[in-house]
Scaffold this motif. Sequence first.
Motif, PDB file in Angstrom:
ATOM      1  N   UNK A 163       0.836  -1.206   0.000  1.00 16.41           N
ATOM      2  CA  UNK A 163       0.000   0.000   0.000  1.00 16.41           C
ATOM      3  C   UNK A 163       0.867   1.250   0.000  1.00 16.41           C
ATOM      4  N   UNK A 164       0.302   2.337  -0.500  1.00 18.23           N
ATOM      5  CA  UNK A 164       1.024   3.611  -0.540  1.00 18.23           C
ATOM      6  C   UNK A 164       0.602   4.548   0.588  1.00 18.23           C
ATOM      7  N   UNK A 165      -0.361   4.160   1.379  1.00 12.92           N
ATOM      8  CA  UNK A 165      -0.889   5.013   2.439  1.00 12.92           C
ATOM      9  C   UNK A 165      -0.745   4.323   3.805  1.00 12.92           C
ATOM     10  N   UNK A 166       0.007   4.940   4.697  1.00 10.49           N
ATOM     11  CA  UNK A 166       0.202   4.376   6.031  1.00 10.49           C
ATOM     12  C   UNK A 166      -1.096   4.311   6.844  1.00 10.49           C
ATOM     13  N   UNK A 167      -1.937   5.354   6.824  1.00 11.83           N
ATOM     14  CA  UNK A 167      -3.196   5.254   7.577  1.00 11.83           C
ATOM     15  C   UNK A 167      -4.108   4.134   7.056  1.00 11.83           C
TER      16      UNK A 167
END
Length: 105
Positions: free
Chosen positions: A70-74
């Motif tokens: 994924x590119x988004x930590x949240x």
Amino acid sequence: MKKPSPSPTARQADTIPLKEGLEALVRAYRLGGKLSEVSLVASWERVMGKAVALKTKEVYVSKGKLFVRLTSAPLKHELVMAKTRVLDLLNAEAGTQVVSEVVFL
């Protein structure tokens, strides 16, 4: 009296429908598991939705585990918290247990 010989394009009694032939081919070469894995990866966007698919960089299956980069930590944190739900949704889409674990990278 001799019977007329059938033409080369005549349908034979031992012919089977294409669907059955393909299913037999998949069974003979034992490709069912790999085919299920590929269809599971292909259905990632449909199962998880457009928003998650846009933030997904890579999805692949290795040794019964689904790896998702994924590119988004949240988003990664949210999906890690809902890991069992994601696993259930994906296996329900496949109709059988294809993967036993989901790993978010």
